[in-house]
Design a protein around this motif. Structure first.
Motif, PDB file in Angstrom:
ATOM      1  N   PRO A  86       1.193  23.767   3.794  1.00  0.00           N
ATOM      2  CA  PRO A  86      -0.236  23.433   3.823  1.00  0.00           C
ATOM      3  C   PRO A  86      -1.107  24.698   3.723  1.00  0.00           C
ATOM      4  O   PRO A  86      -0.614  25.807   3.950  1.00  0.00           O
ATOM      5  CB  PRO A  86      -0.390  22.771   5.190  1.00  0.00           C
ATOM      6  N   PRO A  87      -2.412  24.544   3.375  1.00  0.00           N
ATOM      7  CA  PRO A  87      -3.279  25.721   3.243  1.00  0.00           C
ATOM      8  C   PRO A  87      -3.436  26.461   4.566  1.00  0.00           C
ATOM      9  O   PRO A  87      -3.386  25.854   5.632  1.00  0.00           O
ATOM     10  CB  PRO A  87      -4.621  25.128   2.789  1.00  0.00           C
ATOM     11  N   VAL A  88      -3.598  27.777   4.461  1.00  0.00           N
ATOM     12  CA  VAL A  88      -3.761  28.600   5.667  1.00  0.00           C
ATOM     13  C   VAL A  88      -5.245  28.624   6.033  1.00  0.00           C
ATOM     14  O   VAL A  88      -6.101  28.912   5.201  1.00  0.00           O
ATOM     15  CB  VAL A  88      -3.252  30.031   5.437  1.00  0.00           C
ATOM     16  N   CYS A  89      -5.536  28.301   7.282  1.00  0.00           N
ATOM     17  CA  CYS A  89      -6.917  28.290   7.774  1.00  0.00           C
ATOM     18  C   CYS A  89      -7.010  29.145   9.031  1.00  0.00           C
ATOM     19  O   CYS A  89      -6.067  29.216   9.810  1.00  0.00           O
ATOM     20  CB  CYS A  89      -7.381  26.872   8.081  1.00  0.00           C
ATOM     21  N   LYS A  90      -8.169  29.766   9.189  1.00  0.00           N
ATOM     22  CA  LYS A  90      -8.358  30.650  10.346  1.00  0.00           C
ATOM     23  C   LYS A  90      -9.637  30.267  11.080  1.00  0.00           C
ATOM     24  O   LYS A  90     -10.640  29.904  10.462  1.00  0.00           O
ATOM     25  CB  LYS A  90      -8.446  32.102   9.863  1.00  0.00           C
ATOM     26  N   ILE A  91      -9.581  30.361  12.396  1.00  0.00           N
ATOM     27  CA  ILE A  91     -10.774  30.138  13.215  1.00  0.00           C
ATOM     28  C   ILE A  91     -11.540  31.459  13.271  1.00  0.00           C
ATOM     29  O   ILE A  91     -10.995  32.480  13.689  1.00  0.00           O
ATOM     30  CB  ILE A  91     -10.399  29.658  14.634  1.00  0.00           C
TER      31      ILE A  91
END
Length: 200
Positions: A86-91
């Motif tokens: 899945p796509p990498v997401c960052k807070i």
């Protein structure tokens, strides 16, 4: 007179004046391409590879949960690698991130040097003082990162003594050999010879 079902359909398709009905295409307005990465509810994947605000890899997380975590931290969920599965997401603080990205882009534009081509005109029988002045200007151009186009123009009977011009161009090449290289070798263009030198 009997009317076939097909002829009734043809008649029904016209309005009272006998003109065909106006058909308006049912098109949705074009979607505006988003500038920058997708954030929060714009992320449509069910799951994401989550990195929290401290840089810790949390692992695969439901997108709704990741968005909630970001909101609770007073930040945004930002998609940083959309092509991963899945796509990498960052807070992160997206406003701050965007500002820093714009600042970096502006600094990069400042550092970019637009290479110009400066022209130096010579004559085969140039005197020593003029030659020195032209050479000082040429060296300054190379120091500034610009290319130099040398135009050697022959007049009248000078065409019969082209070897003088050739020797002059060789002299110039030798004088700047440490800081410049030949990008375009000397070639005739009508009654003049053109050579382009570029800084090393």
């Amino acid at each position: 007179m009997l009317t076939s079902p097909n002829s009734f359909k043809i008649i029904a398709s016209f309005n009272n004046r006998g003109d065909p009905p106006i058909r308006r295409p049912n098109r949705a307005p074009p979607t505006v391409a988003k500038d920058g990465p997708r954030t929060n509810d714009e992320i449509r994947n069910l799951e994401v590879q989550l990195i929290d605000q401290h840089g810790v890899n949390v692992g695969v997380t439901e997108t709704s949960v990741a968005v909630k975590m970001a909101m609770e931290a007073g930040m945004d969920l930002v998609e940083i690698s959309p092509n991963n599965s899945p796509p990498v997401c960052k807070i992160m603080d997206y406003g701050k991130y965007k500002f820093q990205a714009q600042k970096k882009a502006a600094e990069a534009r400042k550092k970019q040097k637009i290479v110009e081509i400066k022209e130096i005109k010579l004559r085969p029988m140039i005197d020593d003082h003029d030659y020195d002045v032209k050479m000082r200007a040429m060296l300054r151009f190379f120091e500034e990162g610009d290319k130099v186009k040398i135009t050697l123009r022959y007049r009248g009977r000078e065409m019969a003594h082209q070897e003088i011009g050739t020797k002059l161009l060789d002299k110039v090449k030798a004088a700047v050999a440490d800081i410049a290289k030949v990008e375009q070798d000397a070639k005739f263009e009508g009654r003049q010879v053109v050579m382009v030198l570029a800084p090393r």
